[in-house]
Scaffold this motif. Sequence first.
Motif, mmCIF file in Angstrom:
data_model
loop_
_atom_site.group_PDB
_atom_site.id
_atom_site.type_symbol
_atom_site.label_atom_id
_atom_site.label_comp_id
_atom_site.label_asym_id
_atom_site.label_seq_id
_atom_site.Cartn_x
_atom_site.Cartn_y
_atom_site.Cartn_z
ATOM 1 N N ALA A 125 0.829 -1.209 0.000
ATOM 2 C CA ALA A 125 0.000 0.000 0.000
ATOM 3 C C ALA A 125 0.862 1.256 0.000
ATOM 4 O O ALA A 125 0.616 2.212 0.761
ATOM 5 N N LEU A 126 1.869 1.294 -0.865
ATOM 6 C CA LEU A 126 2.701 2.479 -1.016
ATOM 7 C C LEU A 126 1.896 3.617 -1.639
ATOM 8 O O LEU A 126 0.959 3.380 -2.403
ATOM 9 N N PRO A 127 2.252 4.857 -1.326
ATOM 10 C CA PRO A 127 1.555 5.978 -1.981
ATOM 11 C C PRO A 127 1.853 5.984 -3.479
ATOM 12 O O PRO A 127 2.868 5.469 -3.937
ATOM 13 N N GLU A 128 0.990 6.607 -4.234
ATOM 14 C CA GLU A 128 1.131 6.611 -5.690
ATOM 15 C C GLU A 128 2.431 7.294 -6.119
ATOM 16 O O GLU A 128 3.080 6.883 -7.095
ATOM 17 N N TRP A 129 2.819 8.367 -5.413
ATOM 18 C CA TRP A 129 4.000 9.114 -5.820
ATOM 19 C C TRP A 129 5.312 8.401 -5.470
ATOM 20 O O TRP A 129 6.404 8.893 -5.781
ATOM 21 N N ALA A 130 5.221 7.200 -4.844
ATOM 22 C CA ALA A 130 6.427 6.443 -4.520
ATOM 23 C C ALA A 130 7.023 5.778 -5.758
ATOM 24 O O ALA A 130 8.218 5.416 -5.749
ATOM 25 N N GLY A 131 6.211 5.602 -6.776
ATOM 26 C CA GLY A 131 6.710 4.962 -7.994
ATOM 27 C C GLY A 131 7.072 3.497 -7.787
ATOM 28 O O GLY A 131 7.886 2.954 -8.549
ATOM 29 N N GLY A 132 6.458 2.859 -6.780
ATOM 30 C CA GLY A 132 6.732 1.444 -6.530
ATOM 31 C C GLY A 132 8.016 1.193 -5.764
ATOM 32 O O GLY A 132 8.372 0.019 -5.525
ATOM 33 N N LYS A 133 8.728 2.231 -5.369
ATOM 34 C CA LYS A 133 9.998 2.077 -4.647
ATOM 35 C C LYS A 133 9.730 1.989 -3.139
ATOM 36 O O LYS A 133 8.975 2.789 -2.586
ATOM 37 N N PHE B 267 4.525 11.557 6.190
ATOM 38 C CA PHE B 267 4.841 12.308 4.980
ATOM 39 C C PHE B 267 3.703 13.219 4.521
ATOM 40 O O PHE B 267 3.757 13.761 3.411
ATOM 41 N N LYS B 268 2.676 13.401 5.327
ATOM 42 C CA LYS B 268 1.598 14.311 4.940
ATOM 43 C C LYS B 268 2.115 15.739 4.764
ATOM 44 O O LYS B 268 1.668 16.490 3.881
ATOM 45 N N LYS B 269 3.056 16.109 5.597
ATOM 46 C CA LYS B 269 3.629 17.450 5.475
ATOM 47 C C LYS B 269 4.479 17.556 4.220
ATOM 48 O O LYS B 269 4.554 18.619 3.585
ATOM 49 N N ALA C 166 15.653 15.196 9.290
ATOM 50 C CA ALA C 166 16.111 15.359 7.902
ATOM 51 C C ALA C 166 14.977 15.846 7.007
ATOM 52 O O ALA C 166 15.200 16.683 6.109
ATOM 53 N N ILE C 167 13.762 15.352 7.221
ATOM 54 C CA ILE C 167 12.626 15.786 6.407
ATOM 55 C C ILE C 167 12.330 17.253 6.660
ATOM 56 O O ILE C 167 12.062 18.033 5.717
ATOM 57 N N ASP C 168 12.385 17.660 7.901
ATOM 58 C CA ASP C 168 12.140 19.064 8.226
ATOM 59 C C ASP C 168 13.214 19.950 7.608
ATOM 60 O O ASP C 168 12.927 21.065 7.120
ATOM 61 N N ALA C 169 14.468 19.488 7.612
ATOM 62 C CA ALA C 169 15.561 20.271 7.003
ATOM 63 C C ALA C 169 15.386 20.364 5.489
ATOM 64 O O ALA C 169 15.707 21.405 4.884
#
Length: 524
Positions: free
Chosen positions: A328-336, A369-371, A473-476
């Motif tokens: 159930a990866l998000p669509e924008w993951a591209g299957g990775k 990853f909503k942000k 790291a995500i915030d940076a």
Amino acid sequence: MTEYGRGPGSQPWHPEDPLYGDRAWDGAQQSSWDSYGGQQQPQEPYYPQQPQHPQHPQQPQEHQQTPYGNWDGSQGGTDQFYGAGVGDPYGQQPPPNPYGQQPDYYGTPDAYPPPRPQRQRTAEPGPDPDTGWDPGPDEGEHAFFADRDEDDDDDEPPTRGGRRSGRSRRGSVKRKSGCACMVVALVLTGGVGTGAYYGYTFYNSHFADAPDYAGQGTGEVHIEIPPESTVSQMGNILKREGVVKSHDAFVAAARNNTKAQTIQAGTYVLRKEMSAAAALTMMLDPASQSGLIIPEGMRASAIYKLIDEKTESPAGTTKKAAKSANLALPEWAGGKVEGFLFPAKYSVGKKTEPKAVLKEMVKRSKAEFKKVESDAKKVGLTPFEVLTVASLIQAEAQDDEDFGKVSRVVYNRLKPDNTATNGKLDFDSTINYALGRSTLDVTVNDTKLKSPYNTYRHPGLPPGPIGNPGHQAIDAALNPTKGDWLYFVTVKPGDTRFSVTLEEHNEHVREFNEEQRKKRENDG
């Protein structure tokens, strides 16, 4: 209605007269005087009138009394209902009565009303002044269990003297009384037993301590506590798995411990048959949590191996599940999958399926990853590109203050007007990812590696994340520190140098090489 052969008299009748209160066939009471004192005329019988015969001499009547009086409610004998002393209307002579009673002239099958068997009882002295009935010495107030319907045993006709033949009436009453006593005793016993049971249950539920084991328990059992579980739900799980003896014991122990509310979802290694207090203490100890801790920046390949070891699965099981299972990866993951195994602590036990662990990690990352999805446009990137930048920052930054600066270096090098590096990042971490290693010794020959992850050869971002970044790291990546830096190098742990010009950067690189030489000499 007057007696046959008896003329109407002028004297009033007396209650002791046998015909006093006699009723006609229609139920009306008859008297030789009407209600206004006038004399009534003789009434005709319902049968054809026959010649009358001389009245037989009246026999002295023996007043037979029943406990309830006569059928008409008077105090007369048993034959008064039919009119004592009445003559034979058909001219028949009655047979002699051996017991001194008047014959029943209407005792035929067609007579109306039908005869009703009368109980005969010899009158005892001292009648009740109101009813004329004295119960006698053995018919007074009975014991409660000896009372019964008098007609129950009246199947046999009375014999002379009012006694019945066959079985003894008194014996029958005793047997029935004994049965009644037994039934009531059983009912009372059952009631007492039921009351005692409910009383015991009420006491245990309101006053007695809940059932509980003693001691630290034995063996080992993995207990999984689902997310958002209440203390009560935890108690039910522990009881079902045989850890504690009762749900109430665990709830009581938690009520007495203020830290119980800090217990989080996860897998706990506990013991069988522990006291509730011991189980609670063990769950509050981090060492008892059978969790899988994923550090920030760890690559997917290393995570697969950890899951295999933790679940005691054959090597490669988790890697195969990552390729074949629907995570159930998000669509924008591209299957990775790389980058979507969010670093955190996960509940993993021996019986946990590797696929289930991967799904839980992806689920956690999507929530985190909503942000990224909402703020990616602010930095001019897609959510997937922001996640890639975050993975680079996570791999390169050493100290907390370095995260924002590394992020600024990435964005400065990606600018179209960057002529210093021409859009190339030149990160050693991308080469190490391509080679499946982690080292600071990246040679000039390594920079010639043919791989889309070699940022020394290919400008721009690598094809995807090179690890699984955390919150910092995500915030940076979404909020880079302001600056003009294009270069940085970590000379030694805790000493990262940032520079704007290449000359300054090369000086920092010489210091880095000197530190590496000293380290090799010390290690050699």
